[in-house]
Design an enzyme around this catalytic site. Sequence first.
Site, PDB file in Angstrom:
ATOM      1  N   SER A 116      39.630  82.304 -43.966  1.00  0.00           N
ATOM      2  CA  SER A 116      40.046  83.353 -43.033  1.00  0.00           C
ATOM      3  C   SER A 116      41.206  84.184 -43.548  1.00  0.00           C
ATOM      4  O   SER A 116      41.381  85.339 -43.121  1.00  0.00           O
ATOM      5  CB  SER A 116      40.423  82.733 -41.684  1.00  0.00           C
ATOM      6  OG  SER A 116      41.404  81.722 -41.839  1.00  0.00           O
ATOM      7  N   HIS A 145      47.794  83.799 -38.584  1.00  0.00           N
ATOM      8  CA  HIS A 145      47.031  84.466 -39.640  1.00  0.00           C
ATOM      9  C   HIS A 145      47.657  85.828 -39.945  1.00  0.00           C
ATOM     10  O   HIS A 145      48.416  86.374 -39.145  1.00  0.00           O
ATOM     11  CB  HIS A 145      45.567  84.665 -39.219  1.00  0.00           C
ATOM     12  CG  HIS A 145      44.727  83.454 -39.364  1.00  0.00           C
ATOM     13  ND1 HIS A 145      44.837  82.377 -38.526  1.00  0.00           N
ATOM     14  CD2 HIS A 145      43.746  83.135 -40.266  1.00  0.00           C
ATOM     15  CE1 HIS A 145      43.958  81.451 -38.883  1.00  0.00           C
ATOM     16  NE2 HIS A 145      43.299  81.884 -39.950  1.00  0.00           N
TER      17      HIS A 145
END
Length: 316
Positions: free
Chosen positions: A42, A272
Amino acid sequence: MLAQAAPANAALAQAMQAQAMPAQAGLARGAVPARYVALGDSYTAAPLTSFLQPGSPVGCLRGDRNYPTQVAKALNAASFVDVSCSGAQTKHFAAAQSFSVGSANPPQYDALKTDTTLVTLTVGGNDIGFSKAVRCFQVSYGDPEGSPCKDQLTAGGVDQFRVSVDNAAPKVGAALRGIRERSPQARVLLLNYPLLMPATGTGCFPWVPIAKGDVAYLRDVQAWLNGMLAEEAADAGATLVDTAQPGHDMCQGDPAQRWIEGMPTQWAAPAHPNQNGVNAMARAALASATSTATARWTAARNTAAPRHRPPGRAAR
């Protein structure tokens, strides 16, 4: 959620991308156009930062302005295939990654060809089970001044994260060797993970709900992970691209300088990279891809960070 977030963020992401790449793009002039393949998890796919890449598996949440897309555009790549996928582990290089909804992501190795000249990847975080850090969010409110997450994860004298990093090292090494076997001409760039925690201090509870003692612990865990990636890259003849620059973590109060989003999040998956972080990773990857230097990053650049060293493994 992505369908709602991406249109609202598209103009901002486009503006950021426009500012991110021109200074680096000139480095690629005169070079032979790359045949470029992007692999990874990711941190490569960049979920919830932009629209989904057309034709990509929905479960991968692969953004159309992630760092490989920017690099491919700046290099004017002769060919470009991005098979990165959220949740990917090293095992998904050789095996398909399936989801409860939508099509599977084929084995990532399938994208590699003998004439591939550039490969980038970020991988290893899912192999060590970094999602265990969710416990730190869950238990922090009960003991914000202590280290409740570390206490749980090191109970009985065994550090679960340290064991996971040690176990992941040979998997990362094998993945890098597998790339080399399939694409012997390729320059392989392994990007490490941008800093989640501040480089110093005790964090920013409750904005990022990590207990003060667990901030230092998670900082060490990421240093072990990034140190392991550096060692495996060096062993496999890959180039380690350092993205762990201080001052851009989840606690950074200036949105323009923050690369990693916390909880709650804005235009990124929690813990993230946001589009700032994606752009920074693109700049770092492009600079390395277009550099004639072959010097590799070593953990010695940050002497305060603990190095990964599996039990019984000699220093290299």
